[in-house]
Structure formats: structure tokens, C-alpha cells
Design a protein around this motif. Structure first.
Motif, short mmCIF file in Angstrom:
data_model
loop_
_atom_site.label_atom_id
_atom_site.label_comp_id
_atom_site.label_asym_id
_atom_site.label_seq_id
_atom_site.Cartn_x
_atom_site.Cartn_y
_atom_site.Cartn_z
N ASN A 186 2.40 -67.20 -57.86
CA ASN A 186 1.18 -68.11 -57.64
C ASN A 186 0.39 -69.01 -58.68
OD1 ASN A 186 1.45 -66.72 -55.24
ND2 ASN A 186 0.21 -65.19 -55.78
N VAL A 187 0.63 -68.44 -60.12
CA VAL A 187 0.22 -69.42 -61.02
C VAL A 187 0.87 -70.67 -61.33
CG1 VAL A 187 -0.18 -69.52 -63.49
CG2 VAL A 187 -0.89 -67.45 -62.61
N ASP A 215 2.83 -71.90 -58.93
CA ASP A 215 2.66 -72.75 -57.95
C ASP A 215 1.29 -73.65 -57.98
OD1 ASP A 215 4.99 -72.24 -56.70
OD2 ASP A 215 4.02 -70.59 -55.21
N GLU A 216 0.19 -73.00 -58.54
CA GLU A 216 -0.87 -73.48 -58.49
C GLU A 216 -0.97 -74.92 -59.65
OE1 GLU A 216 -5.46 -72.67 -60.18
OE2 GLU A 216 -4.02 -70.76 -59.56
N ARG A 217 -0.58 -74.33 -60.81
CA ARG A 217 -0.54 -75.36 -61.89
C ARG A 217 0.31 -76.65 -61.66
NH1 ARG A 217 -2.92 -73.23 -66.30
NH2 ARG A 217 -4.35 -71.38 -65.31
N GLU A 247 1.26 -77.77 -58.52
CA GLU A 247 0.98 -78.58 -57.34
C GLU A 247 0.04 -79.54 -57.85
OE1 GLU A 247 1.16 -79.87 -53.55
OE2 GLU A 247 2.11 -78.10 -54.45
N VAL A 248 -0.88 -79.38 -59.05
CA VAL A 248 -1.66 -80.60 -59.47
C VAL A 248 -0.83 -81.74 -60.04
CG1 VAL A 248 -3.45 -81.08 -61.14
CG2 VAL A 248 -3.12 -78.80 -60.08
#
Length: 440
Positions: free
Chosen positions: A107-108, A110-112, A114-115
Motif C-alpha cells: 500500500n505504501v 502503491d501510494e508513493r 502513483e504520485v
């Protein structure tokens, strides 16, 4: 009572099945997340080069946090496979925690990522990136014959066992470059047809193939350097061992000391003589292990603090083993399972702990134990990784002949036939609907 007994057995069987499923999920998640970290590191290098350090700071910080927490996951997996028996509840708790840590890490990342994804994709859509990848593929292709010559030259200096970890690298490199060339051609045709998403997937596959081919080349060069270092470390360990044997004969003799001396002398006598091809990595591991056994036996007979020189040699041996194992696993990531990765992660963690304890006499003995344990785990990681590679080649290529086997269906880890180095690449190509073009 009969009804209650049947019900109890059914509940037990159901729990056992759930525990097995959880263990498989934990191991699968561990491999997938570790591979995701390595892939994201590659992406970070590209993004940093194109966008700058400031734009990629959040991703770099996220990766550091993920790697920190994944050490806990590898440590838990190691505890599940150590020599100490575990209760089902302990195994269940650890495996659940491993899955939790891996999900959090994914999840971490994916979040970073994606930016940055949109900016990176725009850069990679540029024809210049495709052409640069093609030039890099041709550059590596021109270096592969030199790698073959290097391996042939090394065959006169090192045994087949020692060269096993790099002997197939040129062949794998050629296959990766051919895959990259074909993927680049697919990317060009898809872009011309206006299918930019498919073109990007094919280009990603080509970029990753070129990266892996470069690592394979680096592994050949690194082997000779690491072999020389292993030989130098072995010479130091042999000198220490002979000195230890001489000192041990003057001390109080016990059965354990006598047995350890005999075993170490046998190993020293079996070392490859000068001018004969040998395996410095295995010999270093063997002599270091028996030297450690003699030290332990002497400690039982007479407590003493190991010298800084002795501990430094053990730390050096640990560093060599970790470097070799890391290089080998990085070069064949697609085929390496959770066990080898866990051993390596645990070896690296223990080595860090050992380094903080060397200077102080009060903790030097502990530092020596940790360094030796670290080296042992690194050697285990190498052995397990080699078994994974051999199994992948057998499963995916139909045997040690290393044929391409592209039509053979899916391999045991969900990748297409074609070996461990292609398995991780073409997953994206399948998702992008390119498999018909890439393997037409």
C-alpha cells in the motif's frame, strides 16, 4: 460423544487447512513484496535521473520505511523455519503478521509510486527513451561475448561448482537481449498504431530486460573480484586456524577440543592445492565453520575473549558471503523464493548488529558469533537460491539444456516458460495484451 468427536476432528481439520493456506499466503506475499521493493528501486533510479532528487524524495523515504519493516517480516519467516519447535498458534500469529506487513508495504509503495506514475509514463512515452533502450541493448549484446570469454578463462582457475552461479549468465543475457529487442519492436508498432498503453507496457518489459542483462554481466565481473577476495580471506582464516590449532594443543584438552582440532586439520588438508581449480567460496565457508567450532570448543574448556583480528576476519568472511549471495539473487530474482530471500535479509540484519559490537571487548565475543551466524545464513541463502534456479530451469525450460520453451505454458511461479529471468518481465506484457506480438 461420537458426534462431539467427529465435530472436533472436523474443526481441527478446518483449522489446519486454514493454517496451511495462511502459511502459503505469507510466503507468497513475502516474495512478491521483496520483488516489488527491488523493482521500485529500479524505478526510483530512473525517476531520480529524469525528475531529480527532490521530486522523488517521498518515494525514497517510503522505500526506506518499507525496507525497515520488511526486516521484521523476514525475521518472522526465519523464526518459522529455525530449529526451535513452534506451536500452531505461534506459526499462525507470525504468518498473519507477515501478511499484514507485506500488505502495508504494498500500500505504501502503491501510494508513493502513483504520485510519480503519470510523469514517468510521459517521459517513457518519448521515442528517445525507446531508442536509448535499444542502444543500451546493443551495447550489452556487444559485451556478452567478452563475458563468455571471461567464464572460459575462469574455468581454468575455479571448479565447476564455483562457476555454477555464473556459468549460464551469458546464455541468459543473450535471451534477455533478444526479448528486449522484440519488445522494443512491439512498442514501436503499437505506438504507431495509436495504442500507447500497450506500447508503454512493451517498453517497460524491454527496459527491465536490459537492466537484468546488465546485472548478469556485472555478476560475471563481480565473481572474479569476489573470488579473489574470498581467496584472500581464506588465506587469513587458514593462518588463523593453524594458529588456533597450535594454541589449542597447549591448553586443557577436552573431547570437544580434540574432535574440533581433528576436523579442522582434515579440512585444511583437503584445501585445493595451488595450480588446481577449486571453489574458494565453499572452502572459506567450510574452514570458517570448523574454525568457529574449534573456538567454541575452546571457549567451553577455557573462557577467553577473541582478538580484534580474529573477529575482523569473521566479519570480512560474512561480508564476502553476503555480497556473493546478494549479487546472485539480484541476478536471478524471478526464480528466487521466500526462503533464500529470508536467509539473506536475516544475514544482512545480523551483520549490521555484529558491526556495532566489534570494538568493545565486552561484546566482541557476541560480535564474532553474529558474524559467523551471518556468514552461515548467507551461504544457506546461496544454496537455497541455487536450488530455486535449478528447479526453475527444470520446470520452465524442460531440463538443464536451457531451451527457450516459450510454448510450454505457465511455470511454477505463474510466469511463462522461458526461465526465471523472463518470468518477471512478461507478466506486464500479458496484462497489456502483447503476448501474441512478443512471441509471434
Amino acid at each position: 460423544m461420537v458426534f462431539w468427536g467427529k465435530r472436533k476432528r472436523a474443526e481441527t481439520e478446518k483449522q489446519d487447512a486454514a493454517d496451511k493456506d495462511l502459511a502459503v499466503r505469507a510466503q507468497t506475499a513475502l516474495v512478491a513484496t521483496d520483488e516489488r521493493i527491488r523493482t521500485t528501486l529500479d524505478e526510483l533510479e530512473f525517476a531520480s535521473a529524469e525528475l531529480g532528487a527532490n521530486a522523488t524524495k517521498d518515494l525514497r523515504d517510503g522505500l526506506d520505511a518499507v525496507k525497515q519493516h520488511m526486516r521484521e517480516a523476514f525475521e518472522l519467516h526465519q523464526l518459522n523455519h529455525d530449529h526451535i519447535p513452534d506451536t500452531p498458534e505461534e506459526l499462525r500469529t507470525r504468518n498473519a503478521r507477515i501478511v499484514q506487513l507485506c500488505d502495508w508495504a504494498e500500500n505504501v509503495l502503491d501510494e508513493r509510486t502513483e504520485v510519480l506514475r503519470e510523469r514517468i509514463e510521459k517521459i517513457r512515452e518519448a521515442p528517445s527513451v525507446r531508442e536509448q533502450t535499444a542502444r543500451e541493448a546493443e551495447r550489452i549484446a556487444g559485451l556478452l561475448p567478452g563475458a563468455e570469454q571471461t567464464i572460459e578463462r575462469l574455468r581454468h582457475r575455479y571448479s565447476a561448482e564455483a562457476l555454477q552461479r555464473i556459468g549460464a549468465n551469458p546464455t541468459e543475457g543473450h535471451q534477455l537481449i533478444e526479448f528486449a529487442r522484440h519488445s522494443i519492436d512491439v512498442a514501436r508498432r503499437r505506438r504507431e498504431a495509436g495504442r500507447r498503453d500497450d506500447a508503454l507496457v512493451a517498453l517497460e518489459a524491454a527496459i527491465e530486460a536490459v537492466r537484468r542483462a546488465q546485472r548478469i554481466l556485472d555478476a560475471v565481473d563481480d565473481f572474479e573480484i569476489e573470488a579473489i577476495r574470498a581467496q584472500n580471506t581464506l588465506a587469513d582464516v587458514v593462518a588463523d586456524s593453524r594458529s588456533d590449532i597450535a594454541e589449542a594443543r597447549l591448553e586443557r584438552q577436552t573431547t570437544g577440543v580434540t574432535t574440533a582440532i581433528a576436523a579442522l586439520e582434515d579440512a585444511l588438508g583437503a584445501l585445493t592445492p595451488p595450480g588446481v581449480s577449486g571453489d574458494p567460496f565453499s572452502e572459506l565457508a567450510r574452514v570458517s565453520e570448523l574454525n568457529a567450532a574449534l573456538d567454541q570448543a575452546r571457549e567451553h574448556a577455557q573462557r577467553h575473549i577473541p582478538s580484534l583480528e580474529h573477529v575482523s576476519h569473521d566479519v570480512d568472511a560474512s561480508d564476502r558471503a553476503i555480497t556473493s549471495a546478494r549479487s546472485f539473487i539480484d541476478s536471478h530474482r524471478g526464480a528466487i523464493g521466500a526462503d533464500a530471500r529470508t536467509r539473506l535479509a536475516e544475514a544482512e540484519r545480523i551483520r549490521i548488529d555484529a558491526g556495532t559490537l566489534v570494538a568493545d571487548e565486552d561484546t566482541r565475543e557476541r560480535a564474532q558469533q553474529l558474524a559467523r551466524r551471518s556468514a552461515s545464513l548467507a551461504h544457506e541463502a546461496m544454496q537455497i537460491a541455487q536450488r530455486d534456479i535449478d528447479r526453475a530451469r527444470q520446470d520452465n525450460w524442460g531440463g538443464p539444456g536451457m531451451g527457450m520453451g516459450m510454448g510450454g505454458g505457465y511455470g511454477r511461479r505463474g510466469g511463462m516458460g522461458g526461465g526465471d529471468m523472463l518470468g518477471g518481465l512478461i507478466g506486464g506484457a500479458i496484462l497489456g495484451g502483447l503476448i501474441g506480438d512478443i512471441f509471434d
